[in-house]
Design a protein around this motif. Structure first.
Motif, PDB file in Angstrom:
ATOM      1  N   SER A  27     -21.439  -8.101  -7.774  1.00 49.76           N
ATOM      2  CA  SER A  27     -20.291  -7.965  -6.927  1.00 49.76           C
ATOM      3  C   SER A  27     -20.473  -8.320  -5.405  1.00 49.76           C
ATOM      4  CB  SER A  27     -19.433  -6.778  -6.946  1.00 49.76           C
ATOM      5  OG  SER A  27     -20.110  -5.813  -6.312  1.00 49.76           O
ATOM      6  N   SER A  28     -21.832  -8.139  -4.983  1.00 49.00           N
ATOM      7  CA  SER A  28     -22.253  -8.612  -3.532  1.00 49.00           C
ATOM      8  C   SER A  28     -22.643 -10.000  -3.418  1.00 49.00           C
ATOM      9  CB  SER A  28     -23.695  -7.634  -3.414  1.00 49.00           C
ATOM     10  OG  SER A  28     -24.711  -7.974  -4.004  1.00 49.00           O
ATOM     11  N   GLN A  29     -22.334 -10.753  -4.306  1.00 49.64           N
ATOM     12  CA  GLN A  29     -22.610 -12.276  -4.293  1.00 49.64           C
ATOM     13  C   GLN A  29     -21.381 -12.929  -4.455  1.00 49.64           C
ATOM     14  OE1 GLN A  29     -25.657 -13.560  -3.371  1.00 49.64           O
ATOM     15  NE2 GLN A  29     -26.426 -11.368  -3.358  1.00 49.64           N
ATOM     16  N   PRO A  30     -20.901 -13.578  -3.254  1.00 51.46           N
ATOM     17  CA  PRO A  30     -19.777 -14.522  -3.496  1.00 51.46           C
ATOM     18  C   PRO A  30     -19.989 -15.740  -4.693  1.00 51.46           C
ATOM     19  CG  PRO A  30     -20.752 -14.657  -1.583  1.00 51.46           C
ATOM     20  CD  PRO A  30     -21.530 -13.680  -2.118  1.00 51.46           C
ATOM     21  N   SER A  31     -18.874 -16.235  -5.106  1.00 51.42           N
ATOM     22  CA  SER A  31     -18.934 -17.194  -5.934  1.00 51.42           C
ATOM     23  C   SER A  31     -19.358 -18.464  -5.397  1.00 51.42           C
ATOM     24  CB  SER A  31     -17.912 -17.383  -6.771  1.00 51.42           C
ATOM     25  OG  SER A  31     -16.979 -18.017  -5.970  1.00 51.42           O
ATOM     26  N   PHE A  32     -19.976 -19.410  -5.989  1.00 51.50           N
ATOM     27  CA  PHE A  32     -20.578 -20.660  -5.527  1.00 51.50           C
ATOM     28  C   PHE A  32     -19.424 -21.470  -4.893  1.00 51.50           C
ATOM     29  CE2 PHE A  32     -21.471 -25.129  -5.695  1.00 51.50           C
ATOM     30  CZ  PHE A  32     -22.434 -25.382  -4.866  1.00 51.50           C
ATOM     31  N   ALA A  33     -18.423 -21.321  -5.367  1.00 49.33           N
ATOM     32  CA  ALA A  33     -17.180 -21.975  -4.893  1.00 49.33           C
ATOM     33  C   ALA A  33     -16.592 -21.382  -3.830  1.00 49.33           C
ATOM     34  CB  ALA A  33     -15.982 -22.236  -6.041  1.00 49.33           C
ATOM     35  N   PHE A  34     -16.498 -20.018  -3.629  1.00 52.59           N
ATOM     36  CA  PHE A  34     -16.195 -19.197  -2.503  1.00 52.59           C
ATOM     37  C   PHE A  34     -17.085 -19.600  -1.464  1.00 52.59           C
ATOM     38  CE2 PHE A  34     -15.444 -15.423  -0.098  1.00 52.59           C
ATOM     39  CZ  PHE A  34     -14.010 -15.678   0.430  1.00 52.59           C
ATOM     40  N   SER A  35     -18.417 -19.641  -1.581  1.00 52.65           N
ATOM     41  CA  SER A  35     -19.210 -20.045  -0.643  1.00 52.65           C
ATOM     42  C   SER A  35     -19.030 -21.188   0.096  1.00 52.65           C
ATOM     43  CB  SER A  35     -20.691 -19.698  -1.160  1.00 52.65           C
ATOM     44  OG  SER A  35     -20.953 -18.509  -1.437  1.00 52.65           O
ATOM     45  N   LYS A  36     -18.819 -22.198  -0.755  1.00 49.96           N
ATOM     46  CA  LYS A  36     -18.656 -23.376  -0.289  1.00 49.96           C
ATOM     47  C   LYS A  36     -16.922 -23.557   0.461  1.00 49.96           C
ATOM     48  CE  LYS A  36     -20.694 -26.470  -0.966  1.00 49.96           C
ATOM     49  NZ  LYS A  36     -22.068 -26.873  -0.030  1.00 49.96           N
ATOM     50  N   LEU A  37     -16.201 -22.945   0.070  1.00 51.84           N
ATOM     51  CA  LEU A  37     -14.957 -22.741   0.936  1.00 51.84           C
ATOM     52  C   LEU A  37     -15.207 -22.115   2.326  1.00 51.84           C
ATOM     53  CD1 LEU A  37     -12.016 -23.191   1.019  1.00 51.84           C
ATOM     54  CD2 LEU A  37     -11.535 -20.987  -0.211  1.00 51.84           C
ATOM     55  N   GLN A  38     -15.922 -21.266   2.165  1.00 53.14           N
ATOM     56  CA  GLN A  38     -16.250 -20.448   3.623  1.00 53.14           C
ATOM     57  C   GLN A  38     -17.031 -21.453   4.521  1.00 53.14           C
ATOM     58  OE1 GLN A  38     -18.216 -16.778   1.730  1.00 53.14           O
ATOM     59  NE2 GLN A  38     -16.176 -15.599   2.872  1.00 53.14           N
ATOM     60  N   ASP A  39     -18.036 -22.256   3.920  1.00 52.89           N
ATOM     61  CA  ASP A  39     -18.851 -23.192   4.540  1.00 52.89           C
ATOM     62  C   ASP A  39     -17.860 -24.027   5.256  1.00 52.89           C
ATOM     63  OD1 ASP A  39     -21.164 -21.631   3.862  1.00 52.89           O
ATOM     64  OD2 ASP A  39     -21.898 -23.209   2.620  1.00 52.89           O
ATOM     65  N   LEU A  40     -16.898 -24.532   4.427  1.00 51.70           N
ATOM     66  CA  LEU A  40     -15.990 -25.553   4.806  1.00 51.70           C
ATOM     67  C   LEU A  40     -15.073 -25.123   5.963  1.00 51.70           C
ATOM     68  CD1 LEU A  40     -14.948 -28.703   4.313  1.00 51.70           C
ATOM     69  CD2 LEU A  40     -13.183 -27.407   2.702  1.00 51.70           C
ATOM     70  N   ARG A  41     -14.690 -23.815   5.811  1.00 43.56           N
ATOM     71  CA  ARG A  41     -13.883 -23.060   7.119  1.00 43.56           C
ATOM     72  C   ARG A  41     -14.643 -23.162   8.318  1.00 43.56           C
ATOM     73  NH1 ARG A  41     -12.405 -16.876   7.273  1.00 43.56           N
ATOM     74  NH2 ARG A  41     -11.281 -16.935   9.229  1.00 43.56           N
ATOM     75  N   ALA A  42     -15.806 -22.837   8.110  1.00 42.85           N
ATOM     76  CA  ALA A  42     -16.582 -22.559   9.219  1.00 42.85           C
ATOM     77  C   ALA A  42     -17.030 -24.173  10.022  1.00 42.85           C
ATOM     78  CB  ALA A  42     -17.980 -22.136   9.098  1.00 42.85           C
ATOM     79  N   SER A  43     -17.069 -25.008   9.086  1.00 40.81           N
ATOM     80  CA  SER A  43     -16.966 -26.352   9.603  1.00 40.81           C
ATOM     81  C   SER A  43     -16.151 -26.824  10.318  1.00 40.81           C
ATOM     82  CB  SER A  43     -17.540 -27.529   8.721  1.00 40.81           C
ATOM     83  OG  SER A  43     -18.630 -27.325   8.154  1.00 40.81           O
ATOM     84  N   PHE A  44     -14.773 -26.595   9.757  1.00 45.38           N
ATOM     85  CA  PHE A  44     -13.492 -26.790  10.280  1.00 45.38           C
ATOM     86  C   PHE A  44     -13.138 -26.212  11.607  1.00 45.38           C
ATOM     87  CE2 PHE A  44     -11.707 -28.820   6.186  1.00 45.38           C
ATOM     88  CZ  PHE A  44     -12.460 -30.165   6.346  1.00 45.38           C
ATOM     89  N   GLU A  45     -13.664 -24.965  11.865  1.00 45.75           N
ATOM     90  CA  GLU A  45     -13.280 -24.025  12.945  1.00 45.75           C
ATOM     91  C   GLU A  45     -13.970 -24.680  13.890  1.00 45.75           C
ATOM     92  OE1 GLU A  45     -11.611 -21.456  13.558  1.00 45.75           O
ATOM     93  OE2 GLU A  45     -10.741 -21.122  11.516  1.00 45.75           O
TER      94      GLU A  45
END
Length: 82
Positions: free
Chosen positions: A14-32
């Motif tokens: 549970s402490s590891q986010p899914s690959f897709a969720f990690s990519k979504l968070q990376d995309l969000r950080a880039s767009f920010e």
């Protein structure tokens, strides 16, 4: 040496986010990084509002991930008890 119980495994997973969720968070950080730019095309499409929506979605997914992890731990504990 750490014990490998179902509960410990569920917590570790549970402490590891899914690959897709990690990519979504990376995309969000880039767009920010584009937040607040005075570019007509971005302003016209309401880009900052879209960023706020994306942040809300990521926050909701984080909460769902936490709840899922809690459920996994609870399920493992109940399995051990039964």
């Amino acid at each position: 040496m750490a014990a490998h119980t179902p509960i410990a495994s569920a917590i570790a997973a549970s402490s590891q986010p899914s690959f897709a969720f990690s990519k979504l968070q990376d995309l969000r950080a880039s767009f920010e990084r584009l937040r607040g730019l005075q570019i007509d095309a971005l302003k016209a499409m309401g880009f900052d509002t879209l960023l706020d929506d994306l942040a809300s979605i990521c926050d909701a997914l984080t909460e769902l991930d936490r709840i899922n992890a809690d459920m996994g731990v609870t399920d493992s504990a109940l399995t051990m008890l039964l």
